[in-house]
Design an enzyme around this catalytic site. Sequence first.
Site, short mmCIF file in Angstrom:
data_model
loop_
_atom_site.label_atom_id
_atom_site.label_comp_id
_atom_site.label_asym_id
_atom_site.label_seq_id
_atom_site.Cartn_x
_atom_site.Cartn_y
_atom_site.Cartn_z
N ASP A 81 0.86 -1.19 0.00
CA ASP A 81 0.00 0.00 0.00
C ASP A 81 0.89 1.24 0.00
O ASP A 81 1.70 1.42 0.90
CB ASP A 81 -0.87 -0.05 1.26
CG ASP A 81 -1.75 1.17 1.41
OD1 ASP A 81 -1.95 1.88 0.41
OD2 ASP A 81 -2.23 1.40 2.54
N ASN B 70 -0.31 4.55 -0.23
CA ASN B 70 -0.90 5.78 0.30
C ASN B 70 -1.63 5.57 1.62
O ASN B 70 -2.41 6.41 2.06
CB ASN B 70 -1.84 6.41 -0.74
CG ASN B 70 -2.99 5.46 -1.08
OD1 ASN B 70 -2.99 4.30 -0.67
ND2 ASN B 70 -3.97 5.95 -1.80
N ASP C 69 -4.06 3.81 2.71
CA ASP C 69 -5.51 3.63 2.91
C ASP C 69 -5.81 2.16 3.25
O ASP C 69 -6.95 1.75 3.34
CB ASP C 69 -6.30 4.07 1.67
CG ASP C 69 -5.96 3.24 0.43
OD1 ASP C 69 -5.05 2.37 0.51
OD2 ASP C 69 -6.60 3.45 -0.61
N ASP D 81 -1.70 -1.22 -3.86
CA ASP D 81 -2.00 -0.45 -5.08
C ASP D 81 -0.82 -0.49 -6.05
O ASP D 81 0.24 -1.06 -5.75
CB ASP D 81 -2.36 0.99 -4.71
CG ASP D 81 -1.38 1.57 -3.70
OD1 ASP D 81 -0.16 1.52 -3.99
OD2 ASP D 81 -1.82 2.03 -2.62
N ASP E 73 -4.87 -10.19 -15.72
CA ASP E 73 -5.96 -11.13 -15.55
C ASP E 73 -7.07 -10.74 -16.52
O ASP E 73 -7.47 -9.58 -16.55
CB ASP E 73 -6.48 -11.02 -14.11
CG ASP E 73 -6.56 -12.35 -13.41
OD1 ASP E 73 -7.26 -13.23 -13.95
OD2 ASP E 73 -5.95 -12.51 -12.34
N ASP F 293 -9.04 -16.04 -16.68
CA ASP F 293 -9.84 -16.56 -15.58
C ASP F 293 -10.93 -17.50 -16.09
O ASP F 293 -11.64 -17.18 -17.05
CB ASP F 293 -10.50 -15.36 -14.88
CG ASP F 293 -11.16 -15.73 -13.56
OD1 ASP F 293 -10.45 -16.15 -12.65
OD2 ASP F 293 -12.40 -15.59 -13.47
N GLU G 83 -6.86 -20.50 -17.17
CA GLU G 83 -7.16 -21.12 -15.87
C GLU G 83 -8.48 -21.84 -15.99
O GLU G 83 -9.38 -21.37 -16.67
CB GLU G 83 -7.27 -20.06 -14.77
CG GLU G 83 -7.43 -20.66 -13.39
CD GLU G 83 -8.75 -20.36 -12.70
OE1 GLU G 83 -8.86 -20.62 -11.51
OE2 GLU G 83 -9.69 -19.87 -13.35
N HIS H 95 -4.06 -17.19 -5.14
CA HIS H 95 -4.96 -16.40 -4.27
C HIS H 95 -6.25 -17.14 -3.91
O HIS H 95 -7.08 -16.57 -3.20
CB HIS H 95 -5.28 -15.08 -4.97
CG HIS H 95 -6.05 -15.29 -6.24
ND1 HIS H 95 -5.52 -15.96 -7.32
CD2 HIS H 95 -7.31 -14.98 -6.58
CE1 HIS H 95 -6.43 -16.03 -8.27
NE2 HIS H 95 -7.52 -15.45 -7.86
N ASP H 96 -6.44 -18.36 -4.41
CA ASP H 96 -7.68 -19.11 -4.14
C ASP H 96 -7.49 -20.31 -3.22
O ASP H 96 -8.47 -20.97 -2.88
CB ASP H 96 -8.26 -19.67 -5.45
CG ASP H 96 -8.78 -18.59 -6.38
OD1 ASP H 96 -9.16 -17.51 -5.89
OD2 ASP H 96 -8.80 -18.84 -7.60
O1 ISL Z 1 -11.50 -20.97 -5.15
C1 ISL Z 1 -12.36 -21.59 -5.75
C2 ISL Z 1 -13.70 -21.72 -5.22
O2 ISL Z 1 -13.82 -22.90 -4.46
C3 ISL Z 1 -12.07 -22.11 -7.05
O3 ISL Z 1 -12.92 -23.08 -7.45
C4 ISL Z 1 -12.15 -20.90 -7.96
O4 ISL Z 1 -13.43 -20.40 -7.97
C5 ISL Z 1 -11.79 -21.28 -9.35
O5 ISL Z 1 -10.48 -21.69 -9.30
C6 ISL Z 1 -11.93 -20.09 -10.28
O6 ISL Z 1 -11.21 -19.01 -9.79
C7 ISL Z 1 -11.15 -17.82 -10.51
O7 ISL Z 1 -12.42 -17.29 -10.82
C8 ISL Z 1 -13.22 -16.84 -9.74
C9 ISL Z 1 -12.46 -15.97 -8.73
O8 ISL Z 1 -13.21 -15.83 -7.56
C10 ISL Z 1 -11.12 -16.55 -8.40
O9 ISL Z 1 -10.42 -15.70 -7.55
C11 ISL Z 1 -10.40 -16.79 -9.70
O10 ISL Z 1 -9.08 -17.21 -9.53
C12 ISL Z 1 -14.33 -16.05 -10.33
O11 ISL Z 1 -13.83 -15.04 -11.16
CA CA Z 2 -3.51 2.15 -1.23
#
Ligand code: ISL
Ligand code: CA
Length: 562
Positions: free
Chosen positions: A33, A35, A37, A41, A110, A211, A266, A339-340
Amino acid sequence: MDKELLFSANGSEKREWWKEAVIYQIYPRSFKDSNDDGIGDLRGIIEKIDHLDYLGVDVVWLGPVYKSPNDDNGYDISNYKEIHPEFGSMADFEELLIKLNRKGIKLIMDLVVNHSSDEHPWFIESKKSKDNSFRDFYFWREGVEGREPNNWKSFFGGSAWTKDEITDQYYLHLFSRKQPDLNWENPKVRKEIYQIIEFWCEKGIDGFRMDVISLISKPMNFNDSPHEDFLDTVKYVYANGPKVHHYIQEMYDKVLKNYDIMTVGEGPGIHKEVGLSYVQRDKRELNMIFHLDHMFLGAGKLGRIDARPHALIDFKRLFSDWNEAMGDQGWLSIFLDNHDFPRMVSRFGNDKDFRSESAKMLAILILTQRGTPCIYQGSEIGMTNMYFNREEDFRDVEILNFFKEIKVQGDDMENAMHLANLNGRDNVRTPMQWSTEKQAGFTKGQSWIAVNPNFRDINVASSLKDPNSILNFYKDILAFRKTCPTMIYGNFEDLLPEDEQLYIYRRYTDKNEFLIQLNFSDQTIELDDYSFKQNVEFRIGNYPEHSINHIKPWEGRVYQLL
Ligand code: ISL
Ligand code: CA
């Protein structure tokens, strides 16, 4: 030195920069971050380019930074050609791109086009009336006997259909109700999407992580799913739809082919029988895919959220099977978290007694498999899962919906919290730990999601000072990989598929051979049975001392056969 440093011009496989690259994934909200908040960013990323340069990564995958109401942290986009003000401006974006490129780092974005936000002008128009010109940008259907059009469930819980009062019809959303699915059947939708791709390519970016690209073609009969298991519904009903390849090929022909870019698809539901069809050489689709099979290993009744411990044998088999499925025609991106999914050291390593060893060992794994490695921010310092004590500390829409359902059903909330802490997505979304300063040096304000309290021990500043840190190990192994085309183009063979604790494989060509030995247990294991018949040279490993006769807990090492 790999004898084949200069090989490949006449090798069997064509050299491609996107095969040789290492990707680093940035989750912008949680990186830095600038700034105060509390939200990471673009200027924050600019401040930290030196970190990426130090590490030696080649490509940054930047999570969504577009205009978004943030129902799903940017995966719900309301304007594809604008930067969300909380991340900065288009000028900041352009500066980031230039500054990364100056360091020799490429940038991929993305591309989230299976769905938009319900606040996108297309959807706002679409819901106005049945004859609105944007109506068929989305999927609208009549209810059946006062209920949803079919039994499809959303990834984030509940029905995949929501009724909109204005026209009394339902719209489809495979994710949250604020993420209506775009109707790719409509050529106008596809045209808009290709323009978006072109817009960003013209800015000079180097590619896209696409995605849920596996979900863009729906079975248009919208029949009920016959499967009880949600993951089967995903595999056989939602994903790999009848026109998915037609659409991707069209996207390739209309835009992708005009740029020298990296495309990574993905996709939930991409299974090994269909994987190659997305990436087959000369098929004019994508460069590579992320499959999620290892992420869903051990998924229980409630889906991946109650994943049970899995056997190493199953994990290893996935790598072998996928490697075979790709053959010399296709290509994967290799990752153990993003991130998932939970932090890789917490899920696949031992983040308590052998955190440093196992984090380094897993780094060896992702950097020596066949495929383009992708490192999620924080793995390079061995960041671990966060434990959230209070329900109100969770942020992710998936988890919040899950809690709601648990409550409606009167189920055990304590267990639900436990599962969310093990497998939820908030685990990996806590801020990057930069230093021992307050809030881990991520922000001077109030961070949007809690900082993991272990930041005083686990952070970049301390790692830089320690020659044996995980960070410095990553730096070394990234440098090692660059000298080693066999690690990129060589064949792969699992030498001990049935072993429950060891993962031992080789990467080889007809000129070169490397042996990789990884111990996935807390025990030291004798290696008598696997002793070498040939001379070997130690190339890299995660213990200061090593012996070819045994392998220590979570030890990982790479030998070159002479
Ligand atoms: O983390 C999951 C939910 O259980 C995965 O099944 C995930 O939804 C799947 O890998 C798809 O992910 C992508 O599309 C989603 C988004 O929420 C995720 O962050 C992204 O990586 C919808 O856009
Ligand atoms: Ca920020």
